[in-house]
Design a protein around this motif. Structure first.
Motif, PDB file in Angstrom:
ATOM      1  N   GLY A 128       5.964  10.561  -9.420  1.00  0.00           N
ATOM      2  CA  GLY A 128       5.533   9.751  -8.290  1.00  0.00           C
ATOM      3  C   GLY A 128       5.918  10.403  -6.976  1.00  0.00           C
ATOM      4  N   ASP A 129       5.574   9.751  -5.903  1.00  0.00           N
ATOM      5  CA  ASP A 129       5.727  10.299  -4.553  1.00  0.00           C
ATOM      6  C   ASP A 129       6.958   9.704  -3.867  1.00  0.00           C
ATOM      7  OD1 ASP A 129       5.506  11.120  -1.950  1.00  0.00           O
ATOM      8  OD2 ASP A 129       3.540  10.234  -1.579  1.00  0.00           O
ATOM      9  N   PRO A 130       8.031  10.506  -3.660  1.00  0.00           N
ATOM     10  CA  PRO A 130       9.210   9.989  -2.961  1.00  0.00           C
ATOM     11  C   PRO A 130       9.166  10.217  -1.451  1.00  0.00           C
ATOM     12  CG  PRO A 130       9.715  12.137  -3.833  1.00  0.00           C
ATOM     13  CD  PRO A 130       8.281  11.863  -4.188  1.00  0.00           C
ATOM     14  N   THR A 131       8.147  10.892  -0.964  1.00  0.00           N
ATOM     15  CA  THR A 131       8.152  11.368   0.423  1.00  0.00           C
ATOM     16  C   THR A 131       8.042  10.251   1.456  1.00  0.00           C
ATOM     17  OG1 THR A 131       5.731  11.729   0.445  1.00  0.00           O
ATOM     18  CG2 THR A 131       7.115  13.549  -0.322  1.00  0.00           C
ATOM     19  N   LYS A 132       7.574   9.079   1.036  1.00  0.00           N
ATOM     20  CA  LYS A 132       7.416   7.961   1.973  1.00  0.00           C
ATOM     21  C   LYS A 132       8.607   6.988   1.916  1.00  0.00           C
ATOM     22  CE  LYS A 132       2.365   8.214   1.795  1.00  0.00           C
ATOM     23  NZ  LYS A 132       2.367   9.475   1.022  1.00  0.00           N
ATOM     24  N   LYS A 169       0.822  -1.218   0.000  1.00  0.00           N
ATOM     25  CA  LYS A 169       0.000   0.000   0.000  1.00  0.00           C
ATOM     26  C   LYS A 169       0.856   1.268   0.000  1.00  0.00           C
ATOM     27  CE  LYS A 169      -3.781  -2.367   2.381  1.00  0.00           C
ATOM     28  NZ  LYS A 169      -4.428  -2.728   1.102  1.00  0.00           N
ATOM     29  N   LEU A 170       1.887   1.242  -0.829  1.00  0.00           N
ATOM     30  CA  LEU A 170       2.784   2.380  -1.008  1.00  0.00           C
ATOM     31  C   LEU A 170       2.563   2.967  -2.395  1.00  0.00           C
ATOM     32  CD1 LEU A 170       6.002   0.768   0.492  1.00  0.00           C
ATOM     33  CD2 LEU A 170       4.731   2.673   1.496  1.00  0.00           C
ATOM     34  N   LEU A 180      11.362   4.070  -5.581  1.00  0.00           N
ATOM     35  CA  LEU A 180      12.394   3.079  -5.862  1.00  0.00           C
ATOM     36  C   LEU A 180      13.792   3.660  -5.671  1.00  0.00           C
ATOM     37  CD1 LEU A 180      13.605   0.478  -7.080  1.00  0.00           C
ATOM     38  CD2 LEU A 180      13.127   1.425  -9.349  1.00  0.00           C
ATOM     39  N   GLU A 181      14.113   4.679  -6.434  1.00  0.00           N
ATOM     40  CA  GLU A 181      15.465   5.221  -6.407  1.00  0.00           C
ATOM     41  C   GLU A 181      15.784   5.910  -5.086  1.00  0.00           C
ATOM     42  OE1 GLU A 181      15.042   7.669  -9.802  1.00  0.00           O
ATOM     43  OE2 GLU A 181      15.480   6.063 -11.220  1.00  0.00           O
ATOM     44  N   THR A 182      14.818   6.670  -4.560  1.00  0.00           N
ATOM     45  CA  THR A 182      15.079   7.412  -3.327  1.00  0.00           C
ATOM     46  C   THR A 182      15.301   6.469  -2.148  1.00  0.00           C
ATOM     47  OG1 THR A 182      13.745   9.259  -4.168  1.00  0.00           O
ATOM     48  CG2 THR A 182      14.222   9.244  -1.819  1.00  0.00           C
ATOM     49  N   SER A 183      14.504   5.412  -2.053  1.00  0.00           N
ATOM     50  CA  SER A 183      14.654   4.474  -0.937  1.00  0.00           C
ATOM     51  C   SER A 183      15.983   3.723  -1.020  1.00  0.00           C
ATOM     52  CB  SER A 183      13.495   3.469  -0.924  1.00  0.00           C
ATOM     53  OG  SER A 183      12.270   4.101  -0.620  1.00  0.00           O
ATOM     54  N   ILE A 184      16.342   3.267  -2.222  1.00  0.00           N
ATOM     55  CA  ILE A 184      17.602   2.534  -2.383  1.00  0.00           C
ATOM     56  C   ILE A 184      18.792   3.429  -2.069  1.00  0.00           C
ATOM     57  CG2 ILE A 184      19.137   1.464  -4.089  1.00  0.00           C
ATOM     58  CD1 ILE A 184      16.645   0.273  -5.394  1.00  0.00           C
ATOM     59  N   THR A 238       9.385  16.352   2.206  1.00  0.00           N
ATOM     60  CA  THR A 238       8.340  17.383   2.113  1.00  0.00           C
ATOM     61  C   THR A 238       8.206  18.006   0.731  1.00  0.00           C
ATOM     62  OG1 THR A 238       9.955  19.045   2.838  1.00  0.00           O
ATOM     63  CG2 THR A 238       8.606  18.003   4.554  1.00  0.00           C
ATOM     64  N   MET A 239       8.998  17.591  -0.239  1.00  0.00           N
ATOM     65  CA  MET A 239       9.015  18.242  -1.549  1.00  0.00           C
ATOM     66  C   MET A 239       7.739  17.989  -2.344  1.00  0.00           C
ATOM     67  SD  MET A 239      11.517  15.633  -3.612  1.00  0.00           S
ATOM     68  CE  MET A 239      10.843  16.031  -5.218  1.00  0.00           C
ATOM     69  N   PRO A 240       7.397  18.913  -3.257  1.00  0.00           N
ATOM     70  CA  PRO A 240       6.285  18.652  -4.175  1.00  0.00           C
ATOM     71  C   PRO A 240       6.686  17.592  -5.184  1.00  0.00           C
ATOM     72  CG  PRO A 240       7.391  20.688  -4.764  1.00  0.00           C
ATOM     73  CD  PRO A 240       8.002  20.231  -3.462  1.00  0.00           C
ATOM     74  N   PHE A 241       5.714  16.895  -5.751  1.00  0.00           N
ATOM     75  CA  PHE A 241       6.048  15.833  -6.698  1.00  0.00           C
ATOM     76  C   PHE A 241       4.966  15.722  -7.754  1.00  0.00           C
ATOM     77  CE2 PHE A 241       3.835  14.052  -3.035  1.00  0.00           C
ATOM     78  CZ  PHE A 241       2.802  13.346  -3.620  1.00  0.00           C
ATOM     79  N   ASP A 242       5.360  15.112  -8.866  1.00  0.00           N
ATOM     80  CA  ASP A 242       4.464  14.879  -9.992  1.00  0.00           C
ATOM     81  C   ASP A 242       3.759  13.537  -9.780  1.00  0.00           C
ATOM     82  OD1 ASP A 242       3.228  14.508 -12.407  1.00  0.00           O
ATOM     83  OD2 ASP A 242       5.056  14.106 -13.520  1.00  0.00           O
TER      84      ASP A 242
END
Length: 321
Positions: free
Chosen positions: A285-289, A193-194, A203-207, A225-229
Motif C-alpha cells: 500500500g501507499d504510506p506516502t500520504k 478518499k485515502l 495505518l502503521e505509518t500515520s500512527i 517519497t519511497m516506492p511502494f507495493d
C-alpha cells in the motif's frame, strides 16, 4: 573543593526532588511499579489488567522494527486510562508469522524479524495470564496489535477463563482491538478518499508518526517519497468486496444461505489489472500520504473499539456496574 561539594549537594537535591515527583497513583504501567506499590493498587481496586501483545518485524525501509510493540503499549495505556483503575502488563515483543521470516509473505530474507511458533506463543500467553491471575487480578483482557497469534490469544483466554472463573477471575479476548479495527480503519480511508493499504502503509505509518517521541525516531522521512507495493485493487473494488463479505456474515447470522464468495478473502477483493508493478520492499500500500493528524484519528478508532468491547464483555460476565 567548595565548588565540588556545592555541586554534589545541588545534584542530591535535584535527584530528591525528581523522586518526590513520582506519583504512583498516575502509573498504569506495571513495569514502573514496585511489587509493594502494585499490591497496594490491587488492594485499592486496581484488579483489571490489559495483556497486549506486540511484535518485531520489518515493515518497509521507513518504519522501525518495533512498531507493533510500541503501538500496542501506547494503545493499551490509553485504554487503561479511559477505563480507570486498570493496569498494563509487560508487552511481548515477539509474535507469530512475523513479516520478513514467513516465506509466504513479503521479503522472507530480511533481517530483524523475530517470531515464535504458534504453539509456543499460545503457551507463553497461558503462562502470562496465569501469572497475572496469581498476582491477584480479577479481570484480564488479552489483545494483540499483530495479526499472527490472534487465534492463539483467543484460545488461551478461553482456556484460562475456564481455569480461573471458579476463583472469581475472568479472562477475556478483546477481538475488536485488532479485527474490527482493521475494517473500521479501511472504511475511514475509503470515506476520506485515502489509499487503502496493508502492511507498513497508511495505518502503521500515520500512527507511528503521531506517537514517535521525536521526528524520525520511528518513521524515517523517506516515507514521503519511497516506492511502494500497490494493494492490487481500487477503493471501489475494496468496498464491493467488503459489502459482499458483510452480506455473507449477516446471512449466516440470520441462519440463511449466504451468497457465494468472490475474489480474495478478508474483503480485499480481486487484483486491479491496471495497478503498477509490485515493489517488493515489505510495504503493501501507499504510506506516502501518512500524517500525524490521520494517526490521531486512527488511534481514536483503536482505543474506542477496545474500550467499548471491554465494557460490553465485562458487563455481560460481571453484570452492569
Amino acid at each position: 573543593m567548595k565548588k565540588t561539594l556545592a555541586l554534589a549537594a545541588f545534584s542530591t537535591l535535584v535527584s530528591s526532588a525528581a523522586l518526590a515527583q513520582v506519583n504512583v497513583a498516575n502509573i498504569v504501567d506495571m513495569e514502573l511499579l514496585t511489587h509493594t506499590e502494585l499490591s497496594a493498587k490491587i488492594k485499592d481496586g486496581w484488579t483489571s489488567v490489559l495483556l497486549a501483545a506486540g511484535g518485531t518485524e520489518e515493515r518497509g525501509p521507513q518504519d522501525v522494527l518495533g512498531g507493533h510493540t510500541f503501538m500496542a503499549k501506547s494503545h493499551a495505556d490509553m485504554i487503561a486510562r479511559k477505563l480507570g483503575k486498570t493496569l498494563v502488563a509487560p508487552v511481548l515483543p515477539i509474535a507469530v508469522n512475523a513479516t520478513g521470516l514467513n516465506p509466504n509473505r513479503e521479503m522472507a530474507d530480511q533481517a530483524g524479524a523475530m517470531q515464535m511458533p504458534a504453539e509456543v506463543f499460545k503457551q507463553v500467553q497461558l503462562a502470562q495470564i496465569d501469572s497475572l491471575a496469581r498476582s491477584g487480578f480479577k479481570d484480564i483482557y488479552v489483545m494483540g496489535d499483530h495479526g499472527g497469534g490472534q487465534n492463539e490469544m483467543k484460545e488461551a483466554a478461553e482456556e484460562m477463563d475456564k481455569k480461573w472463573s471458579a476463583k472469581g477471575t475472568r479472562v477475556y479476548y478483546v477481538s475488536d482491538f485488532y479485527n474490527k479495527t482493521h475494517d473500521d480503519v479501511d472504511m475511514y480511508f475509503y470515506e476520506h478518499k485515502l489509499p487503502i493499504g496493508g502492511h507498513g502503509a497508511m495505518l502503521e505509518t500515520s500512527i507511528m508518526l503521531y506517537l514517535e517521541p521525536s521526528p524520525g525516531a520511528w518513521v524515517r522521512p523517506m516515507y514521503k517519497t519511497m516506492p511502494f507495493d500497490p494493494t492490487g485493487q481500487t477503493p471501489e473494488q475494496w468496498k464491493a468486496a467488503r459489502d459482499a463479505r458483510m452480506a455473507r456474515q449477516a446471512a449466516i447470522a440470520a441462519g440463511q444461505t449466504p451468497p457465494p464468495a468472490a475474489g480474495r478473502g478478508g474483503g480485499r477483493g480481486p487484483a486491479d489489472p491496471n495497478a503498477p508493478p509490485r515493489v517488493n520492499n515489505g510495504v503493501t500500500g501507499d504510506p506516502t500520504k501518512s500524517t500525524k493528524e490521520i494517526g490521531k484519528d486512527l488511534i481514536d478508532i483503536i482505543v474506542n473499539n477496545g474500550v467499548n468491547e471491554i465494557k460490553k464483555m465485562t458487563a455481560e460476565r460481571r453484570g452492569a456496574h
